[in-house]
Design a protein around this motif. Structure first.
Motif, PDB file in Angstrom:
ATOM      1  N   SER A 242       0.819  -1.222   0.000  1.00 56.79           N
ATOM      2  CA  SER A 242       0.000   0.000   0.000  1.00 56.79           C
ATOM      3  C   SER A 242       0.848   1.266   0.000  1.00 56.79           C
ATOM      4  O   SER A 242       0.365   2.325  -0.404  1.00 56.79           O
ATOM      5  CB  SER A 242      -0.931   0.003   1.214  1.00 56.79           C
ATOM      6  OG  SER A 242      -0.177   0.020   2.420  1.00 56.79           O
ATOM      7  N   SER A 245       4.328   3.079  -4.663  1.00 55.72           N
ATOM      8  CA  SER A 245       3.601   3.561  -5.842  1.00 55.72           C
ATOM      9  C   SER A 245       3.692   2.584  -7.009  1.00 55.72           C
ATOM     10  O   SER A 245       2.774   2.520  -7.834  1.00 55.72           O
ATOM     11  CB  SER A 245       4.159   4.918  -6.274  1.00 55.72           C
ATOM     12  OG  SER A 245       4.078   5.862  -5.228  1.00 55.72           O
ATOM     13  N   GLU A 248       0.855   0.028  -6.833  1.00 55.93           N
ATOM     14  CA  GLU A 248      -0.426   0.632  -7.209  1.00 55.93           C
ATOM     15  C   GLU A 248      -0.519   0.827  -8.718  1.00 55.93           C
ATOM     16  O   GLU A 248      -1.571   0.557  -9.323  1.00 55.93           O
ATOM     17  CB  GLU A 248      -0.590   1.981  -6.495  1.00 55.93           C
ATOM     18  CG  GLU A 248      -0.721   1.871  -4.990  1.00 55.93           C
ATOM     19  CD  GLU A 248      -2.003   1.164  -4.569  1.00 55.93           C
ATOM     20  OE1 GLU A 248      -3.010   1.320  -5.293  1.00 55.93           O
ATOM     21  OE2 GLU A 248      -1.992   0.452  -3.553  1.00 55.93           O
ATOM     22  N   ARG A 251      -1.062  -2.487 -10.442  1.00 59.57           N
ATOM     23  CA  ARG A 251      -2.447  -2.934 -10.268  1.00 59.57           C
ATOM     24  C   ARG A 251      -3.388  -2.192 -11.225  1.00 59.57           C
ATOM     25  O   ARG A 251      -4.279  -2.791 -11.838  1.00 59.57           O
ATOM     26  CB  ARG A 251      -2.880  -2.718  -8.822  1.00 59.57           C
ATOM     27  CG  ARG A 251      -4.277  -3.234  -8.507  1.00 59.57           C
ATOM     28  CD  ARG A 251      -4.582  -3.047  -7.040  1.00 59.57           C
ATOM     29  NE  ARG A 251      -4.534  -1.648  -6.658  1.00 59.57           N
ATOM     30  CZ  ARG A 251      -5.566  -0.806  -6.835  1.00 59.57           C
ATOM     31  NH1 ARG A 251      -6.691  -1.232  -7.381  1.00 59.57           N
ATOM     32  NH2 ARG A 251      -5.464   0.448  -6.449  1.00 59.57           N
ATOM     33  N   HIS A 252      -3.175  -0.871 -11.381  1.00 58.64           N
ATOM     34  CA  HIS A 252      -3.996  -0.096 -12.322  1.00 58.64           C
ATOM     35  C   HIS A 252      -3.784  -0.570 -13.755  1.00 58.64           C
ATOM     36  O   HIS A 252      -4.760  -0.734 -14.507  1.00 58.64           O
ATOM     37  CB  HIS A 252      -3.650   1.390 -12.217  1.00 58.64           C
ATOM     38  CG  HIS A 252      -4.238   2.059 -11.013  1.00 58.64           C
ATOM     39  ND1 HIS A 252      -5.597   2.127 -10.786  1.00 58.64           N
ATOM     40  CD2 HIS A 252      -3.663   2.691  -9.957  1.00 58.64           C
ATOM     41  CE1 HIS A 252      -5.828   2.769  -9.662  1.00 58.64           C
ATOM     42  NE2 HIS A 252      -4.668   3.127  -9.141  1.00 58.64           N
TER      43      HIS A 252
END
Length: 517
Positions: A242, A245, A248, A251-252
């Motif tokens: 979490s 960056s 994240e 994942r996007h």
């Protein structure tokens, strides 16, 4: 009487032949869809129109004749064109002709049955309106209603104006499937007659896109299943994921690729536009990442960055040491608590010393780490920027620690001062009911409270100054990371496909209701 004839611009240079299209009696207009070239057999033309009418549910007919006098001599077509009107017998019968060596056109609409004299046909004035079939098909402004012709006995849908033209062209795609190189008995001219043979590669790509999307969808589903494994949910992996960056952004990108390569058909034009924007965004991201990768691996720039990283870290640590030594003295002429000032200064100087020792310990491996980080640019520029943001966060971890220490110490003092201030007012904080209640204190409690309040008040300026300095340093780091994240979000969310259509083909983005009103 004035008749409107919608003529496609792609047929202006076609050979002489028949005008094929649809007649709209309510609006006294004719929509020309194609030109049938000479020579032809009338029965074969009628069979072709019947097939198109059955597939598109739009009444097709031969509306008249088209004569290109720059290509055909007038005397060789005069009697033949007059005879075609008796074979196909459409009322009114259009006769469009382009004059030789001139930009002027000759337009006639002949009525044979309503004429007073049988040998003298009546004529109407014709208003010729040019339209682009390709733009009409791509704009998709026609309503989703089934339009049929009175010639077939069906009921005309309640559409007016240009909506009938859009609907007629859109439903006549079966007529546009043949090109000039087809060996069929009827040769047509329309918007795609010159370009079908050029789209072979496009058709092959469309055929191959299905299996490729299915394979990529299966691969992405396996990656999603591996990322959802319970092993990744063990502490502290969720906490670390979490805070990074890179995780994240990956994942996007996984969600974007799953949507782009999904085998399900788009349910609406908005969903199709969203998938196109995502696909263009991913392609641009990967292209920029490959450019960055080629730039990093040329002229040994990774080695140069690795050699410059340690001196930069030493310079930053030296500047921080000068800053702390300035705070341990009399900064800006302020009177500080010397004991607390010395304790905090030495505490933070020791952290800087530990951090510099860690950087020098990792210096032999920095070039290899940067080399592997540079390879991640092949996944996209956004992934490389996310890794850069994480590297900045790791290199400035000591500044983050300073900010946390200063913030906690400052908050503790503010909390203690607020509690002791309630003591002077004869109040206390009720923990059970979460409110401030009245309370009576004895003399010893008031004395100890006054002593602690005085100590905290005199120590507050020193703590507040350290908190302010480290907050500004942390704000500088957060600003740099925020700019990087802003660039990443811009690449992820910018509708590049829609912007390209707006600049190159704005009719593709025309609003349906406003265009039909």
């Amino acid at each position: 009487m004035v008749l409107k004839a919608f003529f496609p611009t792609c047929c202006a240079s076609a050979d002489s032949g028949l005008l094929v299209g649809r007649w709209v009696p309510e609006q006294s207009s004719a929509v020309v869809l194609a030109v049938v070239h000479f020579p032809f057999i009338p029965i074969q033309v009628k069979e072709l129109l019947a097939q198109v009418q059955q597939a598109s549910r739009v009444g097709m007919a031969v509306l008249g004749t088209w004569c290109h006098r720059q290509q055909e001599p007038e005397e060789s077509l005069g009697h033949f064109l007059e005879g075609l009107g008796t074979i196909f017998s459409h009322e009114p019968w259009l006769q469009l002709c382009r004059e030789r060596g001139s930009k002027f056109w000759s337009c006639k609409a002949i009525h044979r049955q309503v004429s007073a004299a049988p040998d003298v046909p009546s004529e109407d004035q014709v208003m010729l309106i040019f339209y682009d079939q390709r733009k009409v098909l791509l704009s998709q402004l026609h309503p989703p209603t089934v339009v049929s012709d009175h010639q077939d006995g069906d009921t005309m849908a309640s559409t007016g104006g240009l909506a009938v033209v859009f609907d007629t062209v859109a439903r006549s795609e079966v007529l546009f499937c043949s090109d000039q190189y087809d060996e069929g008995p009827v040769r047509l001219s329309h918007w795609q007659s010159e370009g079908v043979e050029a789209s072979v590669l496009v058709e092959l790509a469309k055929r191959a896109s299905g299996p490729v999307c299915l394979l990529l969808a299966c691969l992405l589903s396996l990656i999603s299943a591996a990322s959802g494994c319970r092993l990744w949910k063990l502490w502290p992996l969720p906490f670390i994921r979490s805070k990074l960056s890179t995780c994240e952004q990956l994942r996007h990108r996984l969600d974007h690729l799953t949507l782009v390569f999904s085998t399900q058909k788009a349910q609406s034009p908005a969903q199709l536009m969203r998938k196109a924007n995502m696909l263009v965004s991913v392609l641009l991201d990967v292209a920029l990442g490959l450019m960055l990768l080629s730039w990093l691996h040329s002229s040994n720039r990774i080695g140069q960055l690795a050699d410059a990283l340690v001196p930069v870290a030493d310079h930053v640590a030296e500047e921080l040491q000068h800053l702390l030594q300035w705070l341990m003295g009399a900064p800006a002429g302020l009177k500080m608590n010397r004991a607390l000032d010395q304790v905090l200064g030495r505490f933070f100087l020791y952290h800087i010393h530990l951090w510099i020792s860690y950087i020098h310990l990792m210096s032999p491996f920095i070039e290899r780490i940067l080399w592997h980080v540079g390879l991640s640019a092949c996944l996209g520029l956004t992934v490389a920027l996310s890794i850069l943001s994480d590297i900045i966060a790791l290199l400035t971890f000591h500044i983050y620690c300073f900010y946390v220490y200063g913030a906690r110490l400052y908050c503790l003092k503010i909390y203690g001062l607020s509690s002791l201030w309630r003591l002077f007012r004869g109040k206390k904080w009720n923990v059970l009911r979460q409110r401030v209640d009245s309370c009576s204190y004895n003399l010893d409690q008031l004395f100890i409270g006054t002593l602690l309040f005085t100590i905290l008040v005199f120590l507050l300026p020193t703590t507040a100054l350290y908190y302010l300095v480290f907050t500004l340093l942390r704000l500088l780091v957060v600003t740099v990371q925020g700019l990087i994240h802003l660039l990443v979000d811009l690449v992820n969310t910018l509708p590049l496909y829609s912007l390209g259509l707006r600049l190159c083909r704005p009719y593709r983005l025309a609003d349906k209701p406003s265009a039909l009103q």
